[in-house]
Motif scaffolding. Structure first.
Motif, short mmCIF file in Angstrom:
data_model
loop_
_atom_site.label_atom_id
_atom_site.label_comp_id
_atom_site.label_asym_id
_atom_site.label_seq_id
_atom_site.Cartn_x
_atom_site.Cartn_y
_atom_site.Cartn_z
N VAL A 65 0.84 -1.19 0.00
CA VAL A 65 0.00 0.00 0.00
C VAL A 65 0.88 1.25 0.00
CG1 VAL A 65 -1.60 1.37 1.40
CG2 VAL A 65 -2.05 -1.05 1.02
N LEU A 66 1.88 1.28 0.88
CA LEU A 66 2.77 2.44 0.93
C LEU A 66 3.50 2.64 -0.39
CD1 LEU A 66 4.23 2.21 4.54
CD2 LEU A 66 2.59 3.87 3.65
N ASP A 67 3.97 1.54 -0.99
CA ASP A 67 4.64 1.65 -2.28
C ASP A 67 3.69 2.20 -3.35
OD1 ASP A 67 6.92 0.62 -1.14
OD2 ASP A 67 6.77 -1.35 -2.09
N ILE A 106 0.98 4.11 -2.87
CA ILE A 106 0.72 5.52 -2.58
C ILE A 106 1.92 6.37 -2.99
CG2 ILE A 106 0.26 7.23 -0.76
CD1 ILE A 106 -2.16 5.40 -1.39
N ASP A 107 3.13 5.91 -2.65
CA ASP A 107 4.34 6.66 -3.01
C ASP A 107 4.47 6.82 -4.52
OD1 ASP A 107 5.06 7.21 -0.42
OD2 ASP A 107 6.61 5.66 -0.30
N LEU A 108 4.13 5.78 -5.28
CA LEU A 108 4.18 5.90 -6.75
C LEU A 108 3.19 6.95 -7.25
CD1 LEU A 108 4.57 2.20 -7.96
CD2 LEU A 108 6.18 4.08 -8.28
N GLU A 109 2.00 6.98 -6.66
CA GLU A 109 0.99 7.96 -7.07
C GLU A 109 1.42 9.39 -6.70
OE1 GLU A 109 -1.85 7.50 -8.87
OE2 GLU A 109 -1.25 5.42 -9.12
N LEU A 110 2.14 9.52 -5.59
CA LEU A 110 2.58 10.84 -5.14
C LEU A 110 3.88 11.31 -5.79
CD1 LEU A 110 1.87 10.56 -1.28
CD2 LEU A 110 0.43 11.60 -3.05
N SER A 111 4.59 10.41 -6.44
CA SER A 111 5.91 10.75 -6.98
C SER A 111 5.90 11.95 -7.94
CB SER A 111 6.58 9.53 -7.63
OG SER A 111 5.85 9.08 -8.75
N PRO A 112 4.85 12.18 -8.75
CA PRO A 112 4.88 13.38 -9.60
C PRO A 112 4.94 14.68 -8.80
CG PRO A 112 3.20 11.85 -10.39
CD PRO A 112 3.69 11.32 -9.07
N PHE A 113 4.55 14.63 -7.54
CA PHE A 113 4.58 15.82 -6.68
C PHE A 113 5.87 15.92 -5.88
CE2 PHE A 113 0.19 14.52 -7.29
CZ PHE A 113 -0.38 15.69 -7.78
N GLY A 114 6.73 14.91 -6.01
CA GLY A 114 8.01 14.92 -5.32
C GLY A 114 7.89 14.71 -3.82
N ILE A 115 6.86 14.01 -3.40
CA ILE A 115 6.64 13.80 -1.96
C ILE A 115 6.27 12.34 -1.72
CG2 ILE A 115 4.20 14.45 -1.99
CD1 ILE A 115 4.80 15.95 0.71
N THR A 116 6.57 11.86 -0.54
CA THR A 116 6.22 10.49 -0.15
C THR A 116 5.06 10.52 0.85
OG1 THR A 116 7.77 10.51 1.69
CG2 THR A 116 8.59 9.67 -0.44
N GLU A 117 4.50 9.36 1.09
CA GLU A 117 3.39 9.25 2.03
C GLU A 117 3.81 9.70 3.42
OE1 GLU A 117 1.13 7.67 5.27
OE2 GLU A 117 3.14 6.99 4.72
N SER A 118 5.02 9.38 3.85
CA SER A 118 5.45 9.75 5.20
C SER A 118 5.56 11.27 5.35
CB SER A 118 6.78 9.08 5.56
OG SER A 118 7.79 9.43 4.64
N LYS A 119 6.03 11.95 4.33
CA LYS A 119 6.11 13.42 4.38
C LYS A 119 4.71 14.03 4.30
CE LYS A 119 10.71 13.36 2.46
NZ LYS A 119 11.14 12.38 1.50
N LEU A 120 3.87 13.44 3.47
CA LEU A 120 2.49 13.91 3.38
C LEU A 120 1.77 13.70 4.71
CD1 LEU A 120 0.09 15.01 1.75
CD2 LEU A 120 -0.38 12.65 1.05
N VAL A 157 -2.08 17.75 -3.88
CA VAL A 157 -1.79 16.34 -3.66
C VAL A 157 -2.99 15.55 -3.13
CG1 VAL A 157 -0.42 14.76 -2.23
CG2 VAL A 157 0.68 16.70 -3.34
N LEU A 158 -3.79 16.16 -2.28
CA LEU A 158 -4.84 15.40 -1.60
C LEU A 158 -5.83 14.71 -2.53
CD1 LEU A 158 -5.44 17.35 1.70
CD2 LEU A 158 -4.38 15.11 1.37
N PRO A 159 -6.30 15.35 -3.61
CA PRO A 159 -7.20 14.60 -4.50
C PRO A 159 -6.56 13.32 -5.04
CG PRO A 159 -7.34 16.93 -4.98
CD PRO A 159 -6.18 16.77 -4.03
N VAL A 160 -5.28 13.38 -5.38
CA VAL A 160 -4.57 12.19 -5.88
C VAL A 160 -4.41 11.17 -4.77
CG1 VAL A 160 -2.37 11.38 -6.84
CG2 VAL A 160 -3.39 13.52 -7.68
N CYS A 216 -5.89 6.01 -2.31
CA CYS A 216 -6.41 5.22 -1.18
C CYS A 216 -7.64 4.44 -1.60
CB CYS A 216 -6.75 6.13 -0.01
SG CYS A 216 -5.33 6.84 0.85
N SER A 217 -8.51 5.08 -2.35
CA SER A 217 -9.74 4.43 -2.82
C SER A 217 -9.43 3.29 -3.79
CB SER A 217 -10.64 5.47 -3.49
OG SER A 217 -11.77 4.85 -4.03
#
Length: 183
Positions: free
Chosen positions: A52-54, A56-70, A141-144, A149-150
C-alpha cells in the motif's frame, strides 16, 4: 514494472517466494504457542501494508513527496489551530524516532512547506507550522492521495468492503490500545 523509488530492477532480482518458505521458517523458529494461521495473516498484513505504501508513493511521486512526508503535513494541517506543535509530538503521533521526524522536517522546511519557530514562552522549545506553500501542496496532492487510497479497494465488492472495514477498525483499535497511541 517499476519499484517504489522508480529505479529499474537489478539485473539479478531475487525470485518471488510466496508465503510458504516464511511459514516453514516460522515453524522452525517461533515458539510453540505461535499460531500458524495468525502468523500467516499477520505476515500478509505486513506485506499488504508495504505494498500500500509503495502504491501511494508511486501515485505521489509526480509531486516529489512520499506518504510519510504527506502524513506529517496532514498532521500539521489537522492540528493547525493548536498553539505550537513540537517535533517530539509529531514523532510520537507518527510512531517514529525523533531523529526520523527531524529528517522529515528538514526536507519539508528546505522546500518551504513548513517552518520551525522558537517558542515565545520557552526559547528552548521549537514549534512547527505548515506554510502557505505547504497548504498549496496539500491542495494539489490530496485529491490524488484520496483517489489512490480508494483505488486500493477496487477489487472488492460492497459486502467485502463492509466486512474489511469492520475487521480493520477492530484490528486497528486493538493495535492502538497496545501501543497507547492512535490517529
Amino acid at each position: 514494472m517499476r519499484r517504489k523509488n522508480n529505479k529499474d530492477y537489478t539485473l539479478d532480482p531475487l525470485p518471488k517466494l510466496g508465503i510458504q518458505p516464511y511459514l516453514d521458517l516460522m515453524a522452525n523458529t517461533a515458539g510453540k504457542e505461535t499460531s500458524i494461521a495468525f502468523t500467516r495473516l499477520g505476515l500478509l498484513m505486513l506485506w499488504f501494508g508495504d505494498n500500500v505504501l509503495d502504491t501511494i508513493d508511486l501515485e505521489l511521486s509526480p509531486f516529489g513527496i512520499t506518504e510519510s512526508k504527506l502524513d506529517l503535513l496532514l498532521l500539521l494541517k489537522l492540528h493547525e489551530s493548536r498553539e505550537g506543535i513540537a517535533p517530539s509530538s509529531l514523532a510520537d503521533r507518527l510512531g517514529i524516532r525523533r531523529a526520523s521526524v527531524t529528517a522529515l522536517l528538514d526536507w519539508l522546511e528546505k522546500r518551504n512547506f513548513i517552518v520551525r519557530e522558537q517558542s515565545e514562552v520557552d526559547r528552548r522549545m521549537v514549534h512547527v507550522k505548515i506554510t502557505p506553500e505547504g497548504q498549496e501542496l496539500l491542495n494539489k496532492v490530496l485529491p490524488v492521495f484520496w483517489s489512490a487510497c480508494s483505488s486500493i479497494m477496487d477489487d472488492l465488492d460492497q459486502e467485502e468492503v463492509i466486512l474489511l472495514d469492520k475487521l480493520l477498525v477492530k484490528l486497528n483499535a486493538s493495535i492502538e490500545n497496545k501501543l497507547g497511541v492512535g490517529r
